[in-house]
Design a protein around this motif. Structure first.
Motif, PDB file in Angstrom:
ATOM      1  N   LYS A 267      -4.983 -10.344  10.044  1.00 14.88           N
ATOM      2  CA  LYS A 267      -4.915 -11.029   8.334  1.00 14.88           C
ATOM      3  C   LYS A 267      -6.001 -12.051   8.077  1.00 14.88           C
ATOM      4  N   ASN A 268      -6.790 -11.388   7.114  1.00 14.00           N
ATOM      5  CA  ASN A 268      -7.911 -12.562   6.693  1.00 14.00           C
ATOM      6  C   ASN A 268      -8.855 -12.453   6.913  1.00 14.00           C
ATOM      7  N   CYS A 269      -9.556 -11.038   7.949  1.00  8.09           N
ATOM      8  CA  CYS A 269     -10.228 -11.710   8.721  1.00  8.09           C
ATOM      9  C   CYS A 269     -11.875 -10.610   7.989  1.00  8.09           C
ATOM     10  N   TYR A 270     -13.202 -10.882   8.453  1.00  3.82           N
ATOM     11  CA  TYR A 270     -13.903 -10.335   7.653  1.00  3.82           C
ATOM     12  C   TYR A 270     -15.154  -9.492   9.551  1.00  3.82           C
ATOM     13  N   ILE A 271     -14.743  -8.390   9.448  1.00  9.61           N
ATOM     14  CA  ILE A 271     -15.262  -7.366  10.312  1.00  9.61           C
ATOM     15  C   ILE A 271     -16.292  -6.506   9.563  1.00  9.61           C
ATOM     16  N   GLY A 282      -3.231  -8.879  16.054  1.00  9.75           N
ATOM     17  CA  GLY A 282      -2.891 -10.234  16.285  1.00  9.75           C
ATOM     18  C   GLY A 282      -4.047 -10.989  15.969  1.00  9.75           C
ATOM     19  N   VAL A 283      -4.648 -11.134  15.109  1.00  9.70           N
ATOM     20  CA  VAL A 283      -5.848 -12.492  14.727  1.00  9.70           C
ATOM     21  C   VAL A 283      -5.800 -12.799  13.439  1.00  9.70           C
ATOM     22  N   GLU A 284      -5.784 -14.119  12.960  1.00  3.57           N
ATOM     23  CA  GLU A 284      -5.812 -14.344  12.221  1.00  3.57           C
ATOM     24  C   GLU A 284      -7.591 -15.002  11.593  1.00  3.57           C
ATOM     25  N   ASN A 285      -7.963 -14.778  10.245  1.00  3.09           N
ATOM     26  CA  ASN A 285      -9.113 -15.908   9.937  1.00  3.09           C
ATOM     27  C   ASN A 285     -10.191 -16.103  10.926  1.00  3.09           C
ATOM     28  N   LEU A 286     -10.665 -14.432  11.432  1.00  2.26           N
ATOM     29  CA  LEU A 286     -11.898 -14.773  12.436  1.00  2.26           C
ATOM     30  C   LEU A 286     -12.710 -13.434  11.349  1.00  2.26           C
ATOM     31  N   ALA A 287     -14.021 -13.923  11.712  1.00  2.00           N
ATOM     32  CA  ALA A 287     -15.416 -13.440  11.616  1.00  2.00           C
ATOM     33  C   ALA A 287     -15.706 -12.445  13.130  1.00  2.00           C
ATOM     34  N   ILE A 288     -15.664 -11.555  12.986  1.00  2.00           N
ATOM     35  CA  ILE A 288     -15.807 -10.507  14.180  1.00  2.00           C
ATOM     36  C   ILE A 288     -17.566  -9.363  13.582  1.00  2.00           C
ATOM     37  N   VAL A 289     -18.617 -10.208  13.663  1.00  2.00           N
ATOM     38  CA  VAL A 289     -19.656  -9.256  13.486  1.00  2.00           C
ATOM     39  C   VAL A 289     -20.423  -8.590  15.079  1.00  2.00           C
ATOM     40  N   THR A 291     -23.409  -6.389  16.118  1.00  2.00           N
ATOM     41  CA  THR A 291     -24.486  -5.915  15.869  1.00  2.00           C
ATOM     42  C   THR A 291     -25.316  -5.102  17.209  1.00  2.00           C
ATOM     43  N   LYS A 292     -26.195  -4.357  17.099  1.00  2.00           N
ATOM     44  CA  LYS A 292     -26.947  -3.352  18.180  1.00  2.00           C
ATOM     45  C   LYS A 292     -27.304  -4.955  19.694  1.00  2.00           C
ATOM     46  N   ASP A 293     -27.301  -6.164  18.874  1.00  2.00           N
ATOM     47  CA  ASP A 293     -27.866  -7.428  19.448  1.00  2.00           C
ATOM     48  C   ASP A 293     -26.961  -7.982  20.469  1.00  2.00           C
ATOM     49  N   ALA A 294     -25.330  -8.390  18.796  1.00  2.24           N
ATOM     50  CA  ALA A 294     -25.123  -8.942  20.149  1.00  2.24           C
ATOM     51  C   ALA A 294     -23.844  -8.725  19.784  1.00  2.24           C
ATOM     52  N   VAL A 295     -22.942  -9.327  19.361  1.00  2.00           N
ATOM     53  CA  VAL A 295     -21.274  -9.310  19.049  1.00  2.00           C
ATOM     54  C   VAL A 295     -20.745 -10.811  18.543  1.00  2.00           C
ATOM     55  N   LEU A 296     -20.194 -11.223  17.521  1.00  2.00           N
ATOM     56  CA  LEU A 296     -20.075 -12.837  17.638  1.00  2.00           C
ATOM     57  C   LEU A 296     -18.472 -12.316  17.138  1.00  2.00           C
ATOM     58  N   VAL A 297     -17.737 -13.114  18.003  1.00  2.00           N
ATOM     59  CA  VAL A 297     -16.464 -14.039  17.535  1.00  2.00           C
ATOM     60  C   VAL A 297     -16.046 -15.319  17.261  1.00  2.00           C
ATOM     61  N   ALA A 298     -15.532 -15.739  15.685  1.00  2.00           N
ATOM     62  CA  ALA A 298     -16.158 -17.310  15.440  1.00  2.00           C
ATOM     63  C   ALA A 298     -14.788 -17.299  14.503  1.00  2.00           C
ATOM     64  N   VAL A 303     -17.721 -20.306  11.454  1.00  2.00           N
ATOM     65  CA  VAL A 303     -18.924 -19.919  11.425  1.00  2.00           C
ATOM     66  C   VAL A 303     -20.332 -20.580  11.115  1.00  2.00           C
ATOM     67  N   GLN A 304     -20.267 -21.812  10.204  1.00  2.00           N
ATOM     68  CA  GLN A 304     -21.242 -22.639  10.798  1.00  2.00           C
ATOM     69  C   GLN A 304     -22.476 -22.949  11.676  1.00  2.00           C
ATOM     70  N   ASP A 305     -21.512 -22.660  13.196  1.00  2.00           N
ATOM     71  CA  ASP A 305     -22.169 -23.032  14.806  1.00  2.00           C
ATOM     72  C   ASP A 305     -22.458 -21.926  15.236  1.00  2.00           C
ATOM     73  N   VAL A 306     -22.807 -20.919  13.912  1.00  2.00           N
ATOM     74  CA  VAL A 306     -23.575 -19.647  14.823  1.00  2.00           C
ATOM     75  C   VAL A 306     -24.878 -20.385  15.424  1.00  2.00           C
ATOM     76  N   LYS A 307     -25.589 -21.410  14.408  1.00  2.00           N
ATOM     77  CA  LYS A 307     -26.684 -21.954  15.265  1.00  2.00           C
ATOM     78  C   LYS A 307     -26.455 -22.154  16.622  1.00  2.00           C
ATOM     79  N   ARG A 308     -26.032 -22.363  16.992  1.00  2.00           N
ATOM     80  CA  ARG A 308     -25.922 -22.556  18.099  1.00  2.00           C
ATOM     81  C   ARG A 308     -25.744 -21.587  19.696  1.00  2.00           C
ATOM     82  N   VAL A 309     -25.538 -20.065  18.663  1.00  2.00           N
ATOM     83  CA  VAL A 309     -25.830 -19.517  19.745  1.00  2.00           C
ATOM     84  C   VAL A 309     -27.310 -19.169  19.385  1.00  2.00           C
TER      85      VAL A 309
END
Length: 377
Positions: A267-271, A282-289, A291-298, A303-309
């Motif tokens: 529920k309520n995910c951006y994929i 079985g997950v909720e409120n996640l952003a799963i992206v 790309t050809k470079d990497a995979v982000l799960v947050a 998600v603003q902490d993507v800068k840490r990556v």
């Protein structure tokens, strides 16, 4: 989103857009403009990022050097505006005041106590205007929750959209008044431009010396000629993956999906997946992206902490930080499918009518397989 930003002006009397971008993005931007027939020697390349005040100065100087003084509409390429008619009406109102020498900003009528945006406090309404535009009383930083609620209740504050309108010479006058060092650096950089087919390349050494400052700090917060035009047009600053979830269509479980996906009890995910199946169970409120470079799960709230990556990749000198797997060239694009110490495999897509230069390599062997599309009868 760059294409949408340009196409959003259809119906407005405007010239070809002038796009300011980093040198690393030049071919990607050129291809996006070419696809919508808006590529016309209209891309200024920044060798390094120096924020919005210098970027706008480059565009203004380019216009003035051609003996012109146009009204500049400054737009970011990461905004969503749902009500185009309301947007056009706000531009019409702003144009009248920009032609009179005002520096106009567009204030978004807030729909909630948002803490992720800066705010603009309005002053008195301009003569003859009961419901705006207004004089700008002040710009304020991103507030905490209680302050944002106070702003919303008062009715006298707008979200700072980062969109502006003014004449080119008028902006340069105010920039010279408040930040002459920025203007001087931009003038030197524009005095030694290199012009290619679609690009205007400015002098790197001079531009690196330019201070890094936003147009808000450099000019808008200093000038006494700032006015704000209220805008209620379904605006969103899509600065994060969670913001994309908010503005995109969703299924009955609140999921916003793009690409090949399988969901169960989710529920309520951006994929968003570029090139492979993403399964979420079985997950909720996640952003799963993916790309050809990497995979982000947050979690969508973090998600603003993507800068840490990015900081991690930079610190470890990882290849993901140095270059994308897929890069754009003048003749097309190259996808680095396999990258090892002994050999690479690239998939190269060449645009129709383009060609490689003849090359010779003394220290490696290349094997080519050519696939040429044959049109169906």
């Amino acid at each position: 989103m760059l294409q949408e930003t340009v196409n959003r002006l259809t119906g407005i009397e405007a010239r070809a857009p002038m796009v300011i971008c980093n040198e690393e993005h030049r071919f990607l931007v050129a291809e996006q403009l070419r696809q919508i027939n808006k590529l016309s020697h209209n891309i200024i390349l920044e060798p390094v990022g120096r924020n919005t005040a210098p970027a706008i100065a480059l565009a203004a100087l380019n216009a003035v050097e051609q003996g012109d003084d146009p009204v500049l509409l400054v737009l970011a390429a990461d905004h969503v505006i749902e009500d185009r008619a309301a947007f056009h009406q706000a531009i019409k109102v702003a144009t009248a005041h920009a032609k009179q020498g005002k520096l106009v900003t567009f204030g978004i009528v807030p729909t909630g106590p948002e803490t992720g945006y800066g705010y603009i406090q309005r002053g008195e309404a301009l003569p003859g205007a009961e419901n705006g535009p207004y004089q700008v009383q002040r710009f304020v930083e991103k507030p905490n929750q209680s302050t944002a609620e106070e702003y919303l209740e008062s009715g006298g504050y707008y979200w700072n959209s980062g969109m502006f309108m003014f004449r080119a010479k008028r902006y340069l006058q105010e920039l010279e008044k408040f930040r002459p060092n920025i203007l001087e650096a931009c003038r030197r950089a524009m005095a030694n431009v290199k012009e290619g087919n679609d690009f205007i390349s400015i002098d790197k050494d001079d531009f690196i010396a330019c201070p890094d400052e936003s147009v808000d700090y450099a000019v808008m917060e200093q000038t006494n000629a700032a006015v704000v035009v209220p805008l209620a047009a379904g605006w969103s600053d899509v600065g994060s993956w969670s913001a994309l979830w908010e503005v995109n269509d969703k299924d009955s479980y609140g999921n916003s999906l793009k690409g090949d996906t399988f969901l169960h009890n989710t529920k309520n995910c951006y994929i968003n997946s570029e090139d492979r199946l993403v399964a979420a169970i079985g997950v909720e409120n996640l952003a799963i992206v993916n790309t050809k470079d990497a995979v982000l799960v947050a979690h969508k709230d973090q998600v603003q902490d993507v800068k840490r990556v990015v900081e991690f990749s930079k610190g470890e000198c990882r290849s993901e930080y140095r270059r994308h797997r897929e890069t754009y060239w003048p003749l097309g694009r190259c996808d680095l499918v396999v990258n090892t110490g002994r050999f690479n495999v690239n998939r190269i897509t060449v645009k129709l009518g383009e060609a490689f230069e003849l090359q010779m390599h003394y220290h490696r062997t290349e094997h080519w397989v050519i696939l040429y599309p044959v049109p169906r009868k």
